[in-house]
Write a protein that holds these residues in place. Structure first.
Motif, PDB file in Angstrom:
ATOM      1  N   GLN A  20       0.853  -1.183   0.000  1.00 51.19           N
ATOM      2  CA  GLN A  20       0.000   0.000   0.000  1.00 51.19           C
ATOM      3  C   GLN A  20       0.888   1.231   0.000  1.00 51.19           C
ATOM      4  O   GLN A  20       1.868   1.300   0.755  1.00 51.19           O
ATOM      5  N   SER A  21       0.519   2.227  -0.825  1.00 56.88           N
ATOM      6  CA  SER A  21       1.382   3.391  -0.970  1.00 56.88           C
ATOM      7  C   SER A  21       0.564   4.640  -1.250  1.00 56.88           C
ATOM      8  O   SER A  21      -0.538   4.574  -1.799  1.00 56.88           O
ATOM      9  N   THR A  22       1.118   5.786  -0.850  1.00 58.60           N
ATOM     10  CA  THR A  22       0.480   7.067  -1.158  1.00 58.60           C
ATOM     11  C   THR A  22       0.817   7.535  -2.564  1.00 58.60           C
ATOM     12  O   THR A  22       0.218   8.493  -3.053  1.00 58.60           O
ATOM     13  N   ALA A  23       1.772   6.878  -3.226  1.00 60.53           N
ATOM     14  CA  ALA A  23       2.166   7.259  -4.585  1.00 60.53           C
ATOM     15  C   ALA A  23       1.866   6.101  -5.538  1.00 60.53           C
ATOM     16  O   ALA A  23       1.832   4.939  -5.123  1.00 60.53           O
ATOM     17  N   ASP A 172       4.793   7.549   1.568  1.00 60.22           N
ATOM     18  CA  ASP A 172       4.415   6.708   2.696  1.00 60.22           C
ATOM     19  C   ASP A 172       3.937   5.374   2.144  1.00 60.22           C
ATOM     20  O   ASP A 172       3.246   5.326   1.114  1.00 60.22           O
ATOM     21  N   PHE A 173       4.297   4.304   2.830  1.00 56.46           N
ATOM     22  CA  PHE A 173       3.857   2.988   2.367  1.00 56.46           C
ATOM     23  C   PHE A 173       3.886   1.998   3.527  1.00 56.46           C
ATOM     24  O   PHE A 173       4.566   2.211   4.540  1.00 56.46           O
ATOM     25  N   ALA A 183       6.815  -0.396   7.702  1.00 52.99           N
ATOM     26  CA  ALA A 183       5.977   0.806   7.676  1.00 52.99           C
ATOM     27  C   ALA A 183       6.839   2.041   7.518  1.00 52.99           C
ATOM     28  O   ALA A 183       7.728   2.284   8.336  1.00 52.99           O
ATOM     29  N   HIS A 184       6.588   2.787   6.469  1.00 60.90           N
ATOM     30  CA  HIS A 184       7.219   4.092   6.267  1.00 60.90           C
ATOM     31  C   HIS A 184       6.073   5.087   6.282  1.00 60.90           C
ATOM     32  O   HIS A 184       5.549   5.490   5.241  1.00 60.90           O
ATOM     33  N   THR A 185       5.616   5.439   7.490  1.00 62.59           N
ATOM     34  CA  THR A 185       4.382   6.195   7.638  1.00 62.59           C
ATOM     35  C   THR A 185       4.496   7.236   8.746  1.00 62.59           C
ATOM     36  O   THR A 185       5.369   7.168   9.608  1.00 62.59           O
ATOM     37  N   SER A 186       3.575   8.170   8.706  1.00 63.38           N
ATOM     38  CA  SER A 186       3.375   9.117   9.790  1.00 63.38           C
ATOM     39  C   SER A 186       1.896   9.488   9.765  1.00 63.38           C
ATOM     40  O   SER A 186       1.404   9.994   8.750  1.00 63.38           O
TER      41      SER A 186
END
Length: 322
Positions: A20-23, A172-173, A183-186
Motif C-alpha cells: 500500500q502506498s500514497t504514490a 508513505d507505504f 511501515a514508512h508512515t506518519s
C-alpha cells in the motif's frame, strides 16, 4: 491513514504480499521482480537455483543475481550470532520432516528425533565468492528465516525509486508479507501481536512508523509426521529438530535516518530492516536476546510455551495482562 494505491499478490512466498502506498506504483515491474525472486530463492519451485543445487549429485558452481549479496551477508552474521543454529542448509531437515517442495507435510520417518548427522553446513560446505556459491555435493538451502523480509525491503527500494512526484520524495507505504511488515508512515500504524495459543486473539499491540516488525510462531505452520508426531518449521539447524520451548517471538528494527540501528545492523551492500527483523524473530527461538543484542540493535517480545512473556525495554508497544 489512507493509501490510494495498493497491490495484492495472494500467493507470493506462500503467505501473500500486500503493498500500500500514497504514490502510484509500477505494478508490472514489482510483479516481474517477485517472480524473479521466487525463481531464484524458492526451494519449492523446480526451476529455481535452489532446486538446481539440491539436485546436483556432485555439486557445482551456481551464480545468483547481484541483489542476493546482502542476503548472504546477513545470513553469515546470523550464523555467527547463533552458533550456526540459523543456517540456510536447514532445508534438508525441513524436507525430512515433511516440509518439502510438494508442501505435502508428510514424511516417511516416524520419528523426528532421527539422528541428524553429516549434514551440509553453510560455513563448511558452501564456498562463497560474492554471489556465486560453489558446492561439492547436493545442498538443500532454505532462506525462509529472512526471505520474506528481504523481499519486502527490495520492494520498498523499488517504491522509492519509482516515484515521480518530485526529486527526493519518499512516499508513505506499508508492505506486509505474511506478518513481516515494513511501515514508512506518519503517524504510526498499530500491529496486533497474535496469541500463539489462540490465533483469534491478540496478546498485545505494537506501534511502528519508520520501522519493520516480524513475527515467528509455529501456530500456523505445523503438521504431524507419519508417526503421528506434531512438528513445525522452526528448527535448530545444528540438530535438525523443532524448537520446543518457545511459542512466539516478535522483533522490531528501526529505520529512521541517523538512528543507531542503521550502522549496527547494516550488512555489506545496504540496510535491510525487514530482513533483519525476520531473521531475528527466528533467531529468538534459538538464542537469548542478550546474545543477539551483542550483534544487532533491535527490540523484541518473546513468549515461551509456558506462557511466560518477556518484553525488551524499548519495544514500541504493550502486552495485555490476563
Amino acid at each position: 491513514m489512507a493509501f490510494p494505491h495498493s497491490l495484492i499478490l495472494p500467493d507470493t512466498l506462500g503467505t501473500g504480499l500486500v503493498v500500500q502506498s500514497t504514490a502510484p506504483m509500477d505494478d508490472t515491474s514489482i510483479r516481474a521482480f517477485v517472480d524473479e525472486y521466487e525463481r531464484t530463492l524458492s526451494r519449492f519451485r523446480s526451476d529455481s537455483i535452489l532446486a538446481a543445487m539440491a539436485g546436483a549429485a556432485h555439486g557445482g558452481s551456481f551464480d545468483f543475481p547481484d541483489w542476493c549479496e546482502p542476503l548472504f551477508d546477513l545470513y553469515e552474521r546470523l550464523c555467527e550470532a547463533t552458533d550456526d543454529a540459523i543456517d540456510p542448509c536447514v532445508g534438508a531437515a525441513l524436507a525430512r520432516l515433511g516440509y518439502g517442495p510438494d508442501l505435502a507435510f508428510e514424511t516417511g520417518t516416524s520419528d523426528s528425533q532421527r539422528i541428524w548427522v553429516a549434514h551440509p553446513t553453510w560455513r563448511h560446505d558452501v564456498e562463497r565468492h560474492g554471489t556465486t556459491l560453489v558446492t561439492a555435493r547436493p545442498v538443500h538451502l532454505d532462506f525462509g528465516a529472512c526471505g520474506k523480509g528481504y523481499l519486502v525491503d527490495l520492494i520498498a527500494a523499488m517504491l522509492t525509486q519509482q516515484t515521480t512526484v518530485r526529486p527526493g520524495y519518499a512516499p508513505d507505504f506499508v508492505i506486509d508479507a505474511g506478518g513481516d511488515i515494513l511501515a514508512h508512515t506518519s503517524p504510526p500504524i498499530t500491529v496486533a501481536l497474535e496469541d500463539p495459543h489462540d490465533t483469534s486473539r491478540a496478546v498485545g499491540i505494537a506501534h511502528i512508523d519508520h520501522a519493520a516488525i516480524a513475527a515467528s510462531a509455529p501456530s500456523r505452520r505445523h503438521w504431524r509426521t507419519a508417526g503421528d508426531e506434531q512438528v513445525h518449521h522452526l528448527l535448530n539447524a545444528v540438530d535438525g529438530l523443532p524448537v520446543t520451548d518457545m511459542a512466539a517471538t516478535w522483533a522490531v528494527v528501526d529505520m529512521r535516518p541517523g538512528g543507531t540501528a542503521r550502522s549496527a545492523n547494516r550488512p555489506a551492500g545496504g540496510y535491510f530492516p525487514t530482513a533483519l527483523a525476520d531473521g531475528l524473530a527466528t533467531a529468538l527461538f534459538l538464542t537469548d536476546p542478550e546474545r543477539l543484542a551483542q550483534h544487532f540493535d533491535f527490540a523484541c517480545v518473546t513468549i515461551r510455551t509456558d506462557r511466560v512473556a518477556t518484553r525488551s525495554r524499548h519495544f514500541p508497544g504493550t502486552l495485555f495482562t490476563g
